[in-house]
Each structure stands twice: as C-alpha cells, then as structure tokens.
Design an enzyme around this catalytic site. Structure first.
Site, mmCIF file in Angstrom:
data_model
loop_
_atom_site.group_PDB
_atom_site.id
_atom_site.type_symbol
_atom_site.label_atom_id
_atom_site.label_comp_id
_atom_site.label_asym_id
_atom_site.label_seq_id
_atom_site.Cartn_x
_atom_site.Cartn_y
_atom_site.Cartn_z
ATOM 1 N N ARG A 1 -15.016 13.316 12.364
ATOM 2 C CA ARG A 1 -15.840 12.150 12.042
ATOM 3 C C ARG A 1 -16.566 11.556 13.239
ATOM 4 O O ARG A 1 -17.738 11.199 13.141
ATOM 5 C CB ARG A 1 -14.947 11.073 11.434
ATOM 6 C CG ARG A 1 -14.441 11.520 10.104
ATOM 7 C CD ARG A 1 -13.449 10.574 9.523
ATOM 8 N NE ARG A 1 -13.113 11.056 8.186
ATOM 9 C CZ ARG A 1 -12.196 10.513 7.420
ATOM 10 N NH1 ARG A 1 -11.508 9.473 7.844
ATOM 11 N NH2 ARG A 1 -11.973 11.006 6.230
ATOM 12 N N LEU B 1 -3.422 8.950 4.405
ATOM 13 C CA LEU B 1 -2.549 8.907 3.230
ATOM 14 C C LEU B 1 -1.252 9.632 3.564
ATOM 15 O O LEU B 1 -0.152 9.187 3.243
ATOM 16 C CB LEU B 1 -3.242 9.560 2.033
ATOM 17 C CG LEU B 1 -4.581 8.924 1.619
ATOM 18 C CD1 LEU B 1 -5.131 9.611 0.378
ATOM 19 C CD2 LEU B 1 -4.426 7.435 1.346
ATOM 20 N N GLY C 1 0.865 -1.179 0.000
ATOM 21 C CA GLY C 1 0.000 0.000 0.000
ATOM 22 C C GLY C 1 0.898 1.224 0.000
ATOM 23 O O GLY C 1 2.101 1.143 -0.272
ATOM 24 N N LEU C 2 0.328 2.370 0.332
ATOM 25 C CA LEU C 2 1.136 3.583 0.324
ATOM 26 C C LEU C 2 2.372 3.429 1.188
ATOM 27 O O LEU C 2 3.476 3.796 0.790
ATOM 28 C CB LEU C 2 0.302 4.762 0.819
ATOM 29 C CG LEU C 2 -0.751 5.251 -0.157
ATOM 30 C CD1 LEU C 2 -1.510 6.422 0.451
ATOM 31 C CD2 LEU C 2 -0.114 5.677 -1.460
ATOM 32 N N GLU D 1 -1.225 2.285 8.357
ATOM 33 C CA GLU D 1 -2.367 2.032 9.237
ATOM 34 C C GLU D 1 -2.074 0.906 10.227
ATOM 35 O O GLU D 1 -2.711 0.819 11.278
ATOM 36 C CB GLU D 1 -3.619 1.716 8.390
ATOM 37 C CG GLU D 1 -4.897 1.704 9.207
ATOM 38 C CD GLU D 1 -6.173 1.568 8.377
ATOM 39 O OE1 GLU D 1 -6.146 1.832 7.159
ATOM 40 O OE2 GLU D 1 -7.206 1.192 8.967
HETATM 41 C C1 LIG Z 1 -12.834 3.714 1.182
HETATM 42 C C2 LIG Z 1 -11.707 4.399 1.883
HETATM 43 C C3 LIG Z 1 -11.399 5.711 1.580
HETATM 44 C C4 LIG Z 1 -10.342 6.350 2.225
HETATM 45 N N1 LIG Z 1 -10.079 7.646 1.912
HETATM 46 C C5 LIG Z 1 -9.039 8.260 2.512
HETATM 47 C C6 LIG Z 1 -8.711 9.593 2.169
HETATM 48 O O1 LIG Z 1 -9.351 10.225 1.336
HETATM 49 N N2 LIG Z 1 -7.656 10.171 2.779
HETATM 50 C C7 LIG Z 1 -6.912 9.500 3.706
HETATM 51 O O2 LIG Z 1 -5.949 10.070 4.199
HETATM 52 N N3 LIG Z 1 -7.196 8.225 4.027
HETATM 53 C C8 LIG Z 1 -8.233 7.589 3.467
HETATM 54 N N4 LIG Z 1 -8.524 6.299 3.809
HETATM 55 C C9 LIG Z 1 -7.633 5.560 4.696
HETATM 56 C C10 LIG Z 1 -6.390 5.100 3.939
HETATM 57 O O3 LIG Z 1 -6.741 4.733 2.639
HETATM 58 C C11 LIG Z 1 -5.691 3.908 4.563
HETATM 59 O O4 LIG Z 1 -5.566 4.071 5.925
HETATM 60 C C12 LIG Z 1 -4.300 3.750 3.972
HETATM 61 O O5 LIG Z 1 -4.360 3.729 2.579
HETATM 62 C C13 LIG Z 1 -3.620 2.507 4.470
HETATM 63 O O6 LIG Z 1 -2.406 2.325 3.767
HETATM 64 P P1 LIG Z 1 -1.381 1.203 4.179
HETATM 65 O O7 LIG Z 1 -0.235 1.342 3.250
HETATM 66 O O8 LIG Z 1 -1.105 1.308 5.630
HETATM 67 O O9 LIG Z 1 -2.128 -0.170 3.974
HETATM 68 P P2 LIG Z 1 -2.921 -0.825 2.732
HETATM 69 O O10 LIG Z 1 -3.049 0.078 1.587
HETATM 70 O O11 LIG Z 1 -4.139 -1.434 3.300
HETATM 71 O O12 LIG Z 1 -1.954 -1.963 2.239
HETATM 72 C C14 LIG Z 1 -1.770 -3.144 2.931
HETATM 73 C C15 LIG Z 1 -0.823 -3.993 2.129
HETATM 74 O O13 LIG Z 1 -0.371 -5.065 2.925
HETATM 75 C C16 LIG Z 1 -0.518 -6.276 2.247
HETATM 76 N N5 LIG Z 1 -0.716 -7.298 3.274
HETATM 77 C C17 LIG Z 1 -1.491 -7.243 4.376
HETATM 78 N N6 LIG Z 1 -1.364 -8.357 5.111
HETATM 79 C C18 LIG Z 1 -0.479 -9.127 4.455
HETATM 80 C C19 LIG Z 1 0.072 -10.413 4.703
HETATM 81 N N7 LIG Z 1 -0.253 -11.114 5.793
HETATM 82 N N8 LIG Z 1 0.950 -10.914 3.805
HETATM 83 C C20 LIG Z 1 1.299 -10.209 2.689
HETATM 84 N N9 LIG Z 1 0.818 -8.994 2.415
HETATM 85 C C21 LIG Z 1 -0.063 -8.465 3.287
HETATM 86 C C22 LIG Z 1 -1.658 -6.073 1.295
HETATM 87 O O14 LIG Z 1 -1.564 -6.975 0.226
HETATM 88 C C23 LIG Z 1 -1.409 -4.632 0.879
HETATM 89 O O15 LIG Z 1 -0.441 -4.617 -0.132
HETATM 90 C C24 LIG Z 1 -9.595 5.654 3.184
HETATM 91 C C25 LIG Z 1 -9.901 4.350 3.480
HETATM 92 C C26 LIG Z 1 -10.975 3.716 2.871
HETATM 93 C C27 LIG Z 1 -11.353 2.356 3.303
#
Ligand SMILES: Cc1cc2nc3c(=O)[nH]c(=O)nc-3n(C[C@H](O)[C@H](O)[C@H](O)COP(=O)(O)OP(=O)(O)OC[C@H]3O[C@@H](n4cnc5c(N)ncnc54)[C@H](O)[C@@H]3O)c2cc1C
Ligand code: SF4
Ligand code: FES
Lengths: 634, 247
Positions: free
Chosen positions: A329, A440, A41-42, A424
C-alpha cells in the site's frame, strides 16, 4: 531499553515454550477473577468470549449501541492465513517473511512469527462458527491475492469479510452473555484507567444514554479499542473511531509506540467537496483484477474512454514489473501521489488516478466480476453516480489504518502491569506498513489465541488485594473524569468539536501525511499548540450532559486527538529515516523510494507522557530469522 | 439547492416529542444525507442550540447504525440503500423532507432520531450462534460446503441489523431480521446440531420483546438496505415446523 520479554529459543518454538511456561489458573478459581474488556471489535469480542469460555468473569464495554457495530464490521477484502490451500508455496515462514518485509523491518520478529503460526487456527475457528467464506464448487475454501505477496492466501466472504468475522465473534460473545459469564455494557465509553499500586485495576465510564459516570474494577484491563486514524478527520475509519481509551492510558503512564506510523491506503474514493465527512475505501482486493493508470500526457482532460491504450501509463506495472498492481500500500500510494504531483491526475480535482476493470470484464465476463466485487462496485456507484462496469473508477490515497499504538510486550501487556492491549490499538505486528488482510488476522489472533493465554498467566502470578469502589484510586479517577467534563461545559464558546477536528485534520494531512519533512513537522507542532488553545477557548457543548449527546462525546475525543496529533508529529520528526508509510522527504533513494537508516533507527520508539516533554524509550529490533534487506518490489 | 426539513425532536425516552422545522440553504447534490444533517448541526451549535441526535458510524452501509424514516420510507426513497448511502442528488430544490426515528414499541426513542435496538442483541443471545468454544474447531476444509450453498448462506448473513424491516412493517414484526440469521445458520452443516433450539429460542425472544406478528406484506423486504429476501421467512417457517416435529 525496553524489555519485550521474548522467550528464548528458536523462533518456531518460542510460542510453544511460552505457553508451556505460563502459569495456569485452576478452573474453579477463574470465576473469582473479573476481567474488563474495552471494545467489541474483532479483538475485543473474540478475547471476551474466549476468556468467558475459560471461566473468567468478564465485563465488556463499548460505546456502540451493539457490539456488532464496532468498526471491524466495515473491513471488506479479507483475512490472511498460511493454509497453503492453493498449493502455491505458502507457509508460516513465508507469511512471516512477507509481513516483516512489508512492514519495512520495523516490526518485532517473534510477534510476527507467532501471528503467522496461529493464522491457520483462526480460519478453523471462524468456519466452525459459521462464517460463510467463499468456496470452490467442490466445497473447499477459496482464496484471493492481496498486495505485497505473490501467493493467494486471503480468505474472504464477498466484500464483507470483516462483517462476517465480526458477526462470528459477536455471536460467540452473545452466547456468553446468555450464559451470564459476560456482562455487556453497550453505549458506555471508557474515559479513564484506574491504577492502584502500579497495576491496572479498572476503568471509569460514562453511560452515553444518561450521562452517569461510574467505575468498574477488576483484576486486569484489556483495551481493544481500535485505531486512531481519525486524527486526520478524513479517513476510512468509522466516524466514532477515536483514541480516547489509548490516550487516557498514555496519560496514566502507558507508553505510546511509533505513533507516526500511519497507513495511507491507495484505493479510496476521492474527496468531492468541503462537506465531506469521511472517505470510503475501495478494497485492495480490487487490485487483483483492476489496473491502475493515468494519461501519459500532463493536463490531459479527455475522459477515460477517449484516451487510447497507447496513451495510457499503467504506472505500477511499469515501475514494479514483479508485483505490478499488487505492490504494498505505501508504495502504491506514493506512486499515485507522484503521478498527481506531475500533473497527470484525473477527474475534476486532478487528485485521482484510474482503477480500470475493462480488461477483466473482457477476460472473465461482467457476471464473474459482479460475483467477486458486486457490493464494492455498487458502493462506488452510490457515492459517485458513475458506473464502474462502464467507466474506470477514480481513486486516491486516504488515511486508513495506524500501525502505531500502545506499546506491548510479547504477551500483549503494556508497561503497566495488568493492562493488555489488543488489535489495532497496540503497535505490535505491522512495523511501518501493514499488508492487506493482516489486521483482521491480527485482531483475531490477539483475541482468540494470545490474550487468553497471557491474561491467565498474569492472573496466575498475581496476589491482588480486592479493590472496593471507595478506594482512593477509584474515587480520584472518577473525580478527574467529572472535572474534565465540567471543564468542557465551562468554556461556553461557539465552535463545535467537529469544526475544530476538521482544522486538526488539515494540519495533520498537510504535514504528517504521505510525505513529511522537518520544516513541515515543526510548523505542524506549532499550529497544533495554537489549535489546542483555540479548542479550550472556543468549544461549545450543551450544558445538559445527562442525556445522549454526541457533542459531549466528540469534545473529549477531539481534545485527545489534538494532543495525539502533536505526539505523532514529534515522533515523525525524531525518526530521521524513511520506512514503510513514514516517508521523510529528506531520506529517499534516487528513484524516490524509502531509504531506511538501520544503523540508527532499527528500534521501536515508545513515548512516555511527561507533561509538555514526552520521554522517548527505545526497544531495539533485532532480526535473527528474517534476512534484513532493502525492500524491492521490482 | 434549498430544502425544508421537518425533524422529530424528543429530549429523552419519557419526554413527549414534536416536529421542528428547519430551512436548509446551500445543499450540494454531492452531499450524503447525513452530511446534510452534519451541516445543519454545525449551524445549530453556532447559534448555541442543541444539535439533532441521530445514530451513525461507518457511513458506508455496513454497521447498521443509521436509521432514519425519510418521508415515510425507512432509509429513504432509494432501494437497497442505508440512510448513510443516500445522496442529496436524489432530492430536488424546494423539496420538503420529513425525518423521523424508527417507530416501534420494541425500539424506544432515546433522543431525537436515536432509538434503542438492543432487543436485537437479546434475540441473538437467545440462539443466534453455533456453540463452539475457542480452540476446539476442526480443520476448516474438513467441512465441505458447496459454492452455491455458501453464497446463499452469505446472502442471508448480509443483514446489518438496522431494524428497517421492523420500522417498515405495519405490525412492527422482526421476522426478516430473525429469519436472516436462522437461515444463514440453517443452510450450513455447522449450524445443524442446534437448529431446532435456535429457531425456538430466537422466535420466543422476538415475541417477548414486543415485536408484532408477520402478516406477509413484504414491506420489510422492500425497505431492507441489504435486500434480504422474503424466502428467508419461508425458511424460518420451515425450521419452526421441523422444530415442532422434533419435540
Ligand atoms: C474500511 C476498512 C476496510 C478494512 N478492510 C480490511 C480488510 O479487508 N482486511 C484487514 O485485515 N483489515 C481491514 N481493515 C482494518 C481492520 O478492519 C481494523 O484494523 C480492525 O478491524 C480493527 O479491529 P479492532 O478490534 O482492533 O478494533 P475496532 O473494530 O475498531 O473496535 C473498537 C472497539 O472499541 C470500542 N471502543 C473504542 N474506544 C472505546 C472507549 N473509550 N470506551 C468504550 N469502548 C470503546 C468500540 O466501541 C469498538 O467496539 C479495514 C479497515 C477499514 C477502515
Ligand atoms: S433484514 Fe434488512 S432491514 Fe432488517 S435488520 Fe437486517 S438489514 Fe436491516
Ligand atoms: S452509518 Fe453504518 S450503516 Fe449507515
């Protein structure tokens, strides 16, 4: 008490100090160090690309088919940064203060300040990658407002900001894949963490295509595995989002912090029936131009357009005149719930309120509204078969995000040396409530600008012995993963993991959702214990696990969700105060707002796995820079 | 309502596949297409039968995971809609519904309805980026981009990488996908330094992956859930010409 390793000195200088104190690794030596990144993810994609650019050997894992499919792709509304391009009084200090206050004074001050500080670099980085942010006619970047703030600091790319930011990070990652500095393992799920001599040294994965269980070792492990909102079954998260990586780390000794801090987002499309598989968010940005209302009378069954202006209650504007529709929120969600509890909800289920664009369409014209929110309106219409340009949207709160996550120190390292947690998946920056457009920002801050420094420092300080694939720690962890899979196959019951997951979701929503109380939480804990037994007696998975099998994937995830659910209820029970998204009904002001107990609960609750009785560790939160006060959005 | 489903079942990449019939009773018009398949799968598990595999994740039309051929249409009958956004109200009681995976040499079936689209990742690795390292970006507002240019680049960048364009094309060409990325970056000043290298790299990789040639039928545009326009292909062709003259 836990030590968060915050650098000394004034808050503006802490991060600069830390970067200077950090050990450096000679560029020629970096190639000798393997860094394991789980998640694309990001947070994960940005960290992996940046570490690879620095010269480390990076191995990246995702259960998705492609890194670009990570859940970050779905973020709609935008990303915050203290650029003050709008000349409306924004600054690093104000973004810091808004975030601390929005989080109801339950976040770590030093981390939040750093987040605000690096926010400006994120926008530069993304623009350089070609992220097509919205622009003014003169060519400069434009902004919108989000909840909990009185300035315009949110950058956006239509309603697809997360998509564009992730595609930027993904393109950087794929560039490194082409350079062979990153080795990409897609459709690989991490199922356990390898620890040797007390340090994180690798992971065990299952290849989701052919079922192979393999180990991967290195010098540090970064978890960027997203949030666990799906513990509620229904949420705005993608279907596969889960807690397994974090939970497996917890079972190996990493602390889980503030697990009960959940964000319930006010503007989601209401549930339509029993078959519902997920909930869809309508971005918070809509509250910039949409007005939230319910009928003044209870039990008013007229349709929205028949209710005259003077018989409508624009309750957010009435209750919170200073912030109006842009309150944070948690505040907006509770207000909507209160309206429905009073019998003023709308739609056939009566569990909804209106979000009305009539006034903005009058003011700026339908075309302008379409340019700003077109894809959201279209998404709404596809799901509900109603045209939001003509009739107000119906919305209701839904689980959206978790502020809780694995405990990390200032350097984003968990209590297990070598295990870093980003995005997250960690608990760090949002306290008891996250402000919109800040996830984000945090994911990219962690990945682009913080982890590359702190991981390098860790590597620089270690003298790690090589770890071979026949090391006892590797063999034992691999065997544990295989045994657990065999355990699922042996049950031979007749319920799918999904059916059991729905049951868990209902318990969590009823007792650990928007409002919580002692009796309900105790009831939930006992129901979850029963559900856990039901799971281990009635689950069905196919016997062939050497092929793509969502049932086997889901079994492991749901087993972990059940255990996490219990810990969330325990954490909610222990925190006898209301703060942010954690609303204990016993603790509220006469107006029904959250009532914090700073004397007893100004701490992070970090739980250590200890079999049936998890142990609570506390990290005291002190506020030197932000003036602590009761939140007030009136 | 009741439906007759005919679903492609295939155990693994090298096993032969076949259609299997399933009768669905109580389908609600408010269900999404994938929720209808969820109900089918829960029922199959109850009977101890192996559920149907299909890719999906966000269920809101943005991750690009879902990918079903429904009665011969990529993503089903509705325009501008990914499979996960399709609702059962678009079907009638008694309808027969044929459900297949994407069919293309470059997208081999993994199981049932799930295919391997990692060829797209390899095309991206061959040039779908701007080479900029973390930390050396200039101040964002030092690069001015007109409002309309930014909007147009965004329209190209909206591609979700689902592969429907390939599935809908009789030649299994990936031109729409590749052109969307090429024109997103070619429209922005940041993308200019590498534009020739980018288009050559991506197109070469596309050919190496076994995607077919583009014969301008426009089937891709019609199937695309994000309404990516054919003009992107025109832009790609222009970029190719430019790249040749640069050599
Ligand atoms: C519908 C929606 C809209 C949103 N809009 C906003 C917004 O406008 N602005 C904002 O700031 N935030 C927003 N958020 C929140 C934000 O999108 C997320 O909190 C953020 O993108 C999480 O990023 P991340 O990189 O931590 O995890 P994620 O993007 O969830 O990535 C997780 C990664 O880990 C991998 N993974 C997980 N477990 C395993 C495992 N056991 N083995 C291998 N790979 C694994 C997955 O494959 C994925 O690649 C929104 C959330 C949602 C649900
Ligand atoms: S161009 Fe359209 S159909 Fe092709 S991959 Fe992109 S979104 Fe899918
Ligand atoms: S499931 Fe994500 S686009 Fe359909």
């Amino acid at each position: 008490m836990l030590d968060s390793k915050i650098p000394s000195g004034s808050i503006e200088k802490k991060w600069t100090e830390r970067k200077f104190e950090n050990k450096l690794v000679n560029p020629a030596n970096r190639r000798k160090h393997t860094i394991i990144v789980v998640g694309t993810g990001l947070a994960g994609a940005s960290a992996a690309a940046s570490l690879a650019e620095q010269g480390y050997k990076v191995k990246v894992f995702t259960y998705h088919e492609s890194p670009r499919r990570a859940h970050s792709i779905a973020a709609q509304g935008g990303i915050n940064a203290a650029k003050n391009y709008q000349n409306d009084g924004d600054s690093v200090q104000r973004l810091f203060y808004d975030t601390i206050k929005g989080g109801d004074y339950r976040a770590r001050e030093a981390n939040v300040y750093r987040l605000a500080e690096v926010s400006v670099n994120i926008i530069d980085q993304c623009v350089a990658q070609g992220v097509p942010f919205a622009r003014e006619y003169g060519g400069t970047l434009t902004n919108r407002s989000f909840g909990g703030t009185q300035v315009s600091r949110t950058f956006y790319a239509k309603g697809q900001t997360g998509q564009q930011l992730l595609l930027g990070a993904y393109s950087g990652l794929m560039r490194q894949v082409a350079e062979k500095t990153v080795e990409l393992f897609s459709r690989h799920e991490m199922l356990d963490l390898i620890i040797r001599d007390g340090k994180a040294r690798g992971i065990v994965t299952r290849n989701l295509v052919n079922g192979d269980i393999t180990s991967h070792t290195g010098d540090a492990v970064l978890l960027a595995t997203g949030g666990y909102g799906n513990v509620f079954f229904l949420s705005t998260n993608a279907k596969a989002s889960n807690t397994t990586a974090a939970w497996r780390a917890y079972k190996r000794g990493a602390y889980m912090a503030n697990p009960c801090f959940t964000q319930i987002h006010p503007t989601c499309i209401p549930v339509s029936g029993e078959h519902q598989s997920k909930l869809t968010l309508m971005s918070e940005s809509l509250r910039n131009d949409g007005r939230v209302w319910v009928p003044q009378k209870t039990g008013d069954n007229r349709n929205a357009l028949e209710i005259p202006e003077e018989e409508r209650d624009y309750f957010l504007e009435r209750m919170y005149p200073a912030f109006g529709n842009l309150v944070p929120r948690d505040v907006a969600s509770r207000a909507a719930k209160r309206m429905c509890d009073e019998g003023r909800g709308v739609g056939s289920s009566k569990l909804a309120v209106y979000l009305d664009f009539a006034e903005s369409i009058n003011r700026m014209g339908e075309a302008k509204v379409r340019e700003k929110y077109g894809n959201l309106f279209q998404m709404y219409e596809k799901i509900t078969d109603e045209n939001p340009y003509k009739v107000p949207m119906r919305i209701f709160p839904a689980v959206h995000y978790v502020m809780g996550g694995l405990w990390v120190d200032y350097d984003l390292m968990s209590n297990i040396p070598g295990l870093f947690v980003l995005g997250e998946a960690n608990f760090s920056d949002h306290g008891a409530n996250r402000l919109g457009a800040s996830a984000l920002m945090q994911g990219l801050a962690d990945g682009y600008f913080i982890a590359p420094y702190s991981v390098g420092n860790y590597i620089g300080l270690q003298k790690l012995a090589a770890i071979k694939s026949d090391d006892d720690s590797v063999k034992a962890t691999t065997q544990a993963v295989k045994d657990r899979l065999e355990g699922f196959k042996k049950i031979k019951g007749n319920q799918s993991a999904e059916t059991l997951h729905r049951k868990l979701g209902k318990i969590m929503w009823d007792h650990c959702g928007m409002a919580r109380n002692e009796k309900g939480l105790k009831e939930a804990i006992s129901q979850i214990k029963t559900l856990k037994e039901e799971f281990w007696n009635t689950l069905w998975v196919p016997q062939n696990d050497h092929c793509l099998s969502s049932e086997i994937e889901k079994a492991g995830r749901v087993a972990d969700f059940i255990e996490l659910g219990e810990l969330m209820c325990l954490d909610a029970l222990e925190r006898k105060e209301s703060c942010g998204g954690h609303f204990r009904e016993e603790m509220q002001t006469p107006e029904g707002e959250t009532l914090r107990d700073d004397a007893n609960f100004s701490h992070v609750a970090a739980w250590e796995f200890m079999g049936d009785k998890p142990k609570l560790h506390k990290e005291a939160l002190t506020f030197e820079f932000a003036h602590i006060a009761q939140r007030n959005y009136k | 309502m009741k439906l007759k489903l005919k679903i492609w079942r295939q155990e693994g990449p090298s096993s032969p596949g076949k259609f299997v019939d399933y009768d669905m009773d109580h389908v609600s018009p408010d269900m999404s297409f994938l929720e209808m398949l969820d109900v089918l799968n829960v029922g199959l598990v109850k009977k101890g039968e192996t559920p149907v595999e299909f890719d999906h994740d966000c269920r809101e039309g943005i991750c690009g995971s879902c990918a079903l051929m429904i009665n011969g249409n990529a993503h089903g009958p509705e325009t501008g809609t990914a499979t996960c956004q399709l609702h059962m109200r678009r079907f009638k009681d008694g309808d027969s519904v044929i459900i297949e995976p994407w069919r293309a040499k470059a997208f081999p079936v993994i199981k049932d309805l799930a295919t391997d689209r990692t060829a797209f990742d390899r095309i991206m690795a061959a040039g779908g980026f701007i080479s900029t390292n973390t930390g050396n970006a200039p101040e964002a507002n030092s690069i001015l981009i007109g409002h309309d240019t930014a909007e147009s680049a965004m329209d190209s960048a909206a591609c979700i990488g689902c592969g429907a364009c390939v599935a809908a094309c009789k030649n299994s060409s990936a031109m729409l996908f590749v052109s969307a990325k090429v024109s997103h970056l070619a429209q922005l000043p940041q993308g200019h330094p590498e534009r020739a290298k980018r288009v050559r790299g991506m197109v070469t990789q596309m050919d190496n992956e076994g995607f077919g040639n583009c014969s301008n039928t426009g089937a891709c545009e019609a199937a695309c859930p994000k309404e990516i326009k054919l003009e992107n292909i025109t832009r790609l062709n222009r970029e190719m010409v430019r790249a040749v003259f640069k050599d």
